[in-house]
Design a protein around this motif. Structure first.
Motif, PDB file in Angstrom:
ATOM      1  N   GLU A 127     -40.542 -52.717  -5.473  1.00  0.00           N
ATOM      2  CA  GLU A 127     -39.264 -53.403  -5.664  1.00  0.00           C
ATOM      3  C   GLU A 127     -38.568 -52.884  -6.913  1.00  0.00           C
ATOM      4  N   PRO A 128     -37.231 -52.941  -6.933  1.00  0.00           N
ATOM      5  CA  PRO A 128     -36.478 -52.394  -8.059  1.00  0.00           C
ATOM      6  C   PRO A 128     -36.840 -52.996  -9.401  1.00  0.00           C
ATOM      7  N   ARG A 153     -35.885 -57.675  -1.430  1.00  0.00           N
ATOM      8  CA  ARG A 153     -35.491 -56.276  -1.289  1.00  0.00           C
ATOM      9  C   ARG A 153     -36.632 -55.372  -1.742  1.00  0.00           C
ATOM     10  N   LYS A 154     -36.631 -54.178  -1.199  1.00  0.00           N
ATOM     11  CA  LYS A 154     -37.622 -53.167  -1.523  1.00  0.00           C
ATOM     12  C   LYS A 154     -36.897 -51.837  -1.735  1.00  0.00           C
ATOM     13  N   HIS A 155     -37.541 -50.931  -2.470  1.00  0.00           N
ATOM     14  CA  HIS A 155     -36.968 -49.585  -2.538  1.00  0.00           C
ATOM     15  C   HIS A 155     -38.064 -48.533  -2.604  1.00  0.00           C
ATOM     16  N   LYS A 196     -31.609 -51.328   6.255  1.00  0.00           N
ATOM     17  CA  LYS A 196     -32.130 -50.179   5.508  1.00  0.00           C
ATOM     18  C   LYS A 196     -30.968 -49.292   5.073  1.00  0.00           C
ATOM     19  N   THR A 197     -31.091 -48.750   3.875  1.00  0.00           N
ATOM     20  CA  THR A 197     -30.092 -47.834   3.341  1.00  0.00           C
ATOM     21  C   THR A 197     -30.817 -46.642   2.736  1.00  0.00           C
ATOM     22  N   GLN A 199     -31.855 -43.645   0.466  1.00  0.00           N
ATOM     23  CA  GLN A 199     -31.680 -43.331  -0.944  1.00  0.00           C
ATOM     24  C   GLN A 199     -31.428 -41.841  -1.115  1.00  0.00           C
ATOM     25  N   GLN A 209     -36.442 -41.653   1.965  1.00  0.00           N
ATOM     26  CA  GLN A 209     -36.750 -42.896   1.271  1.00  0.00           C
ATOM     27  C   GLN A 209     -35.617 -43.898   1.487  1.00  0.00           C
ATOM     28  N   ASN A 211     -33.873 -48.010   0.684  1.00  0.00           N
ATOM     29  CA  ASN A 211     -33.773 -49.368   0.161  1.00  0.00           C
ATOM     30  C   ASN A 211     -33.800 -50.323   1.347  1.00  0.00           C
TER      31      ASN A 211
END
Length: 386
Positions: A127-128, A153-155, A196-197, A199, A209, A211
């Motif tokens: 996570e951020p 959220r995760k990244h 999902k986005t 990175q 990868q 987010n």
């Protein structure tokens, strides 16, 4: 404990090497990586040969072997520059956790598909705002009748665009503070509220990868893996294989780099002598070869301990193996580039591109600094600074 491989293991290594030889880094991997395309053909062929599920139970279509055999496969693929990143995630992390802690229903739904490669599962822990401190994870799960509602959220989550689901590490709502008591959930990538986005990364790799954003993602009760108030050992059932497989990938990359350097050092002639005859070239290559073999032994040790059920012993060895392998791969690539001279930086050779990608191994799946913390505290018994 013996590191002399059985005839079956030798045969698996040979068969994997033969497949990898048909998918070389320069001719197959790098062109796809430059286009941002995953290695689908290699994944499908490895799946058809049964390589992807060698660690999963036979009753669910796997090979019935262990992480040792799965790491062997990834090492041989990586030795041709064709490592499959999602092998670290799908059969190793997720497959191991589901095998040990999944319900019969979850095992039946997922393990055969993970074993034959027809489905992939990503893993979401980072996570951020948590960084390396997983106790600060803020993704929460709360009950709503028989359902679960996830928010967070995760990244830096790998391969979500290829995955059918993500195994999300969360904490239940009543454990928002204090020590992490992880709860693991299978979240389909097409779930409502799951976004999902991609990175933007400044390296060239075939896998991407992402987010992740979870906004009131509703899941049925059977999405929970294991116990709601799970012990950390349930999480480590996946993290130890992750480190072992990360080491296997890095070791394969080191082998690839040394092989390319040795080939060039034998062929390249200056003043009527192959440059490999000069100690200024040969000694640095001999040094990285020694570093590689030491890392390889530690990886085998870690895999053997994990497969024997020694979780804590495997944790120490897996962390050490990942550290040693990351250093060996980066040193080997750097020396391979130096051996090639200016041509080592050209697109045709591709070593500089591989070095940039290999640099990840010092950071992920766990940074070398956190590994040194682990060794300082648990191996040496020194006090914590945090």
């Amino acid at each position: 404990m013996s590191f002399i491989e059985t005839e079956e293991q030798k045969a698996l290594r040979s068969a994997t090497a033969a497949l990898a030889a048909k998918h070389s880094y320069r001719e197959y991997v790098l062109p796809r990586a430059r286009k941002g395309e995953p290695l689908r053909e290699l994944w499908d062929q490895a799946a058809a040969l049964g390589f992807l599920g060698v660690n999963l139970p036979e009753e669910y279509g796997g090979g019935g072997a262990g992480i040792y055999e799965l790491s062997l496969v990834l090492e041989e693929l990586s030795a041709q520059g064709a490592g499959l990143l999602l092998m670290v995630v799908s059969p190793a992390i997720c497959g191991s956790i589901l095998t040990k802690y999944g319900t019969d229903e979850q095992k039946q739904a997922w393990l055969p598909a993970l074993a034959d490669g027809s489905k992939k599962m990503a893993f979401g822990i980072t996570e951020p705002d948590a960084g390396s401190n997983s106790h600060q994870i803020t993704t929460t799960a709360r009950r709503d009748g028989d359902d679960w509602i996830l928010n967070g959220r995760k990244h830096f989550i790998s391969g979500v665009d290829q995955a059918d689901a993500v195994l999300i590490v969360a904490r239940t709502e009543d454990h928002k503070t204090g020590k992490l008591k992880p709860a693991l959930f299978i979240v389909p990538t097409d779930a409502e509220g799951f976004t999902k986005t991609a990175q933007e990364m400044d390296i060239i790799e075939p896998d991407h990868q992402f987010n992740l954003f979870l906004d009131d993602v509703r899941l049925p009760s059977n999405a929970l893996v294991g116990k709601e108030d799970a012990a950390l050992m349930q999480l480590f059932a996946g993290l130890n294989p992750e480190r072992i497989m990360g080491a296997a990938m890095a070791i394969g990359v080191a082998r690839y780099a040394i092989d390319r350097a040795v080939e060039y050092a034998k062929e390249r002639t200056v003043w009527k002598t192959p440059i490999g005859a000069h100690q200024g070239i040969s000694h640095p290559l001999a040094q990285v070869k020694i570093e590689l073999e030491m890392a390889r032994l530690m990886m085998r040790n870690a895999a053997t301990l994990y497969d024997a059920g020694d979780e804590m012993g495997a944790a120490e060895a897996a962390n050490m193996a990942k550290y040693a392998a990351a250093e060996a791969s980066i040193n080997a690539l750097d020396q391979a580039i130096q051996t090639h001279g200016g041509s080592g930086l050209t697109s045709d050779v591709g070593l500089a591109t591989m070095l940039a990608a290999a640099r990840i191994s010092r950071i992920a799946p766990v940074s070398r600094e956190m590994i040194l913390n682990f060794v300082s505290q648990y191996s040496l018994g020194l006090p914590k600074s945090y």
